[in-house]
Design an enzyme around this catalytic site. Structure first.
Site, mmCIF file in Angstrom:
data_model
loop_
_atom_site.group_PDB
_atom_site.id
_atom_site.type_symbol
_atom_site.label_atom_id
_atom_site.label_comp_id
_atom_site.label_asym_id
_atom_site.label_seq_id
_atom_site.Cartn_x
_atom_site.Cartn_y
_atom_site.Cartn_z
ATOM 1 N N HIS A 128 0.867 -1.180 0.000
ATOM 2 C CA HIS A 128 0.000 0.000 0.000
ATOM 3 C C HIS A 128 0.904 1.231 0.000
ATOM 4 O O HIS A 128 2.000 1.200 0.578
ATOM 5 C CB HIS A 128 -0.851 -0.049 1.274
ATOM 6 C CG HIS A 128 -1.933 0.980 1.345
ATOM 7 N ND1 HIS A 128 -1.696 2.275 1.718
ATOM 8 C CD2 HIS A 128 -3.261 0.891 1.100
ATOM 9 C CE1 HIS A 128 -2.839 2.942 1.709
ATOM 10 N NE2 HIS A 128 -3.810 2.136 1.328
ATOM 11 N N ASP A 205 3.095 -4.689 7.992
ATOM 12 C CA ASP A 205 1.877 -3.896 7.834
ATOM 13 C C ASP A 205 0.700 -4.859 8.002
ATOM 14 O O ASP A 205 0.374 -5.622 7.087
ATOM 15 C CB ASP A 205 1.887 -3.230 6.453
ATOM 16 C CG ASP A 205 0.575 -2.510 6.173
ATOM 17 O OD1 ASP A 205 -0.328 -2.520 7.036
ATOM 18 O OD2 ASP A 205 0.451 -1.942 5.067
ATOM 19 N N GLN A 208 -4.406 -5.314 6.884
ATOM 20 C CA GLN A 208 -5.389 -6.247 6.291
ATOM 21 C C GLN A 208 -5.296 -7.649 6.868
ATOM 22 O O GLN A 208 -6.049 -8.526 6.454
ATOM 23 C CB GLN A 208 -5.195 -6.325 4.762
ATOM 24 C CG GLN A 208 -5.395 -5.021 4.030
ATOM 25 C CD GLN A 208 -6.850 -4.543 3.995
ATOM 26 O OE1 GLN A 208 -7.771 -5.246 4.423
ATOM 27 N NE2 GLN A 208 -7.063 -3.331 3.506
ATOM 28 N N LYS A 231 -10.719 -0.938 10.233
ATOM 29 C CA LYS A 231 -10.849 -2.114 9.364
ATOM 30 C C LYS A 231 -11.186 -3.367 10.157
ATOM 31 O O LYS A 231 -11.339 -4.438 9.597
ATOM 32 C CB LYS A 231 -9.541 -2.341 8.599
ATOM 33 C CG LYS A 231 -9.196 -1.226 7.609
ATOM 34 C CD LYS A 231 -7.983 -1.599 6.810
ATOM 35 C CE LYS A 231 -7.345 -0.442 6.082
ATOM 36 N NZ LYS A 231 -8.149 0.091 4.984
ATOM 37 N N CYS A 371 -4.767 2.453 -3.759
ATOM 38 C CA CYS A 371 -3.513 2.968 -3.159
ATOM 39 C C CYS A 371 -2.364 1.990 -3.357
ATOM 40 O O CYS A 371 -1.479 1.875 -2.495
ATOM 41 C CB CYS A 371 -3.686 3.308 -1.688
ATOM 42 S SG CYS A 371 -4.885 4.610 -1.402
HETATM 43 N N1 7TS Z 1 -1.843 -0.939 4.577
HETATM 44 C C1 7TS Z 1 -2.726 -1.669 3.890
HETATM 45 C C2 7TS Z 1 -2.347 -3.042 3.441
HETATM 46 C C3 7TS Z 1 -3.986 -1.153 3.609
HETATM 47 O O1 7TS Z 1 -4.857 -1.896 2.930
HETATM 48 C C4 7TS Z 1 -4.312 0.149 4.038
HETATM 49 C C5 7TS Z 1 -5.624 0.792 3.709
HETATM 50 C C6 7TS Z 1 -3.360 0.853 4.773
HETATM 51 C C7 7TS Z 1 -2.137 0.285 5.024
HETATM 52 C C8 7TS Z 1 -3.646 2.212 5.316
HETATM 53 O O2 7TS Z 1 -4.628 2.160 6.278
HETATM 54 P P1 7TS Z 1 -5.220 3.518 6.874
HETATM 55 O O3 7TS Z 1 -6.269 3.083 7.821
HETATM 56 O O4 7TS Z 1 -4.063 4.187 7.536
HETATM 57 O O5 7TS Z 1 -5.748 4.301 5.717
HETATM 58 N N2 7TS Z 1 -6.298 0.220 2.614
HETATM 59 C C9 7TS Z 1 -7.406 0.712 2.038
HETATM 60 C C10 7TS Z 1 -8.045 0.064 0.988
HETATM 61 O O6 7TS Z 1 -7.676 -1.006 0.516
HETATM 62 N N3 7TS Z 1 -9.120 0.781 0.593
HETATM 63 O O7 7TS Z 1 -9.182 1.868 1.366
HETATM 64 C C11 7TS Z 1 -8.125 1.835 2.258
#
Ligand code: 7TS
Length: 417
Positions: A128, A205, A208, A231, A371
């Site tokens: 990401h 990370d 997910q 999430k 992203c």
């Molecule tokens: N890492 C991964 C693997 C992610 O999928 C996401 C967000 C992030 C980091 C960042 O998370 P945040 O909460 O700091 O934004 N992924 C997604 C997505 O797949 N669609 O919207 C956000």
């Protein structure tokens, strides 16, 4: 053991999520955008209103009853997150706004003294942007080199060159556990062991993975792991960094101000104990408490069962997608190597058109690059549409998606007539 014995009762779970009873354009909501954010069960929503209605107060500073109650609930939530990922101590959990901020904390505070010019940061082509862009800056600032484990054609990591990519110059391996755009679950434990063998630190990370499968930071033996509360059934605006105490002890504070200091004179300051040293200012009290409630909800189901449900649902989805010859599905076919994410592309139909068509049926998917623009480049597509599952999704919803896609293919003119 038959799957029925270990599967979760999605119908019962659905009743805990008020939003799932709403309609969209007169159709029942089919929410398949859980990788972007999950919905929240009543217990999480109630934890937020209980705080504001019952004991709203600042933490760590009051002698009065409300402040002590808020502090207790806030610290219990930290302990819940620590227990959930099997951290040795709640002191190793730092509250952040989200996974992105947790990664930026490490990228800001850890490289000093750990990455010298010529040192190497190893990551993958499937990160990401949140776990790529901060490291681009670290590499540029420190004269370090960013190296990438490539993506193989099946959507897994190509590890044929791993022993030269992870080498004695590697200072950090930072890697996504479960890809948000391919669904791939990476062999992070094995890669962490390789990194440790050359003396490198390891960051995972977990944005997910933590919501969807058992994750044990001691078993993975990582120095850092990041997660986002929103999430995993929790509120937005709260996430966490897990960091080994040894790593935190050597790191400079990220933000400076109140809460993170022990003593202050006009000339200088000394730093507070862990974890407060990394939590300057009034924290996001309500949402941390909400995340604690989300963790308890997931624990009550059991993360093995959460994972099993998604394996079954993803397996079913892949079977049904096989009926759609015009649609390419990305990511590994081996269900043990993939999370509940199905990214797909129909040549001749832009994913945004497909997403809009599905939306009119009440079906929410995400379309775009998710992203992960380098992943789109690797796949040779401008964007994908993505269905991503969670505990409340059902095979009936997969059927609605596939039926709608059949209609879309007909409507846009390149499907079966
Ligand atoms: N890492 C991964 C693997 C992610 O999928 C996401 C967000 C992030 C980091 C960042 O998370 P945040 O909460 O700091 O934004 N992924 C997604 C997505 O797949 N669609 O919207 C956000």
């Amino acid at each position: 053991m038959s799957a029925a014995h270990i599967s979760i009762d999605s119908d019962a779970i659905r009743r805990d999520f008020p939003i799932l009873s709403r309609t969209v354009y007169g159709k029942p909501l089919v929410y398949l955008d859980n990788a972007a954010t999950s919905h929240k069960p009543r217990g999480v929503i109630r934890a937020l209103s209980d705080y504001y209605e019952g004991y709203n107060s600042n933490v760590h500073r009051g002698v009065h009853a409300l402040s002590m109650e808020a502090t207790d609930r806030f610290e219990e939530a930290r302990s819940a997150v620590a227990r959930f990922i099997n951290a040795e101590s709640p002191d190793e959990i730092i509250w952040t706004r989200n996974a992105t901020e947790a990664i930026n904390l490490v990228a800001h505070s850890w490289p000093q003294g750990n990455i010298e010019p010529g040192g190497e940061i190893v990551t993958t082509e499937m990160e990401h942007h949140s776990n790529l862009v901060p490291w681009q800056k670290v590499a540029a600032d420190r004269g370090a080199r960013l190296r990438f484990l490539p993506i193989a054609d099946d959507g897994t990591l190509d590890l044929s060159g791993v022993d030269s990519i992870i080498n004695e110059r590697t200072r950090l391996l930072t890697i996504v556990h479960s890809s948000n755009s391919l669904g791939t679950i990476n062999p992070v434990k094995e890669l962490a062991a390789k990194a440790r063998a050359v003396g490198a630190a390891v960051m995972i990370d977990g944005a997910q993975s933590v919501p969807h499968m058992p994750v044990d930071v001691q078993d993975l033996d990582c120095d850092f792991l990041t997660l986002s509360g929103h999430k995993m059934l929790g509120p937005t605006g709260i996430g966490a960094l897990y960091a080994k105490r040894d790593a935190l002890e050597t790191m400079e504070p990220f933000l400076r101000g109140g809460e993170m200091v022990l003593s202050v004179t006009l000339e200088g300051a000394t730093w507070n104990e862990l974890p407060m040293r990394f939590e300057a200012g009034t924290p996001n009290i309500a949402d941390a408490i909400g995340l604690g409630a989300a963790v308890e909800y997931l624990e009550a189901i059991g993360m093995d069962r959460v994972r099993q449900h998604e394996v079954e649902l993803t397996g079913y989805a892949l079977e049904r997608f096989a009926e759609l010859e015009e649609i390419d599905v990305f990511g590994p076919r081996d269900l043990s190597l993939r999370g509940g994410v199905v990214s797909f592309y129909a040549s001749d139909i832009h994913p945004h058109d497909l997403g809009t068509f599905l939306d009119r049926r009440g079906i929410a998917v995400r379309t775009g690059h998710h992203c992960t623009m380098p992943v789109m480049g690797r796949l040779g597509v401008p964007a994908t549409a993505r269905a991503s599952f969670y505990i409340y999704n059902t095979e009936d919803e997969v059927d609605l998606l596939v039926d709608a896609l059949k209609d879309a293919l007909r409507y846009f003119g390149n499907g079966p007539r």
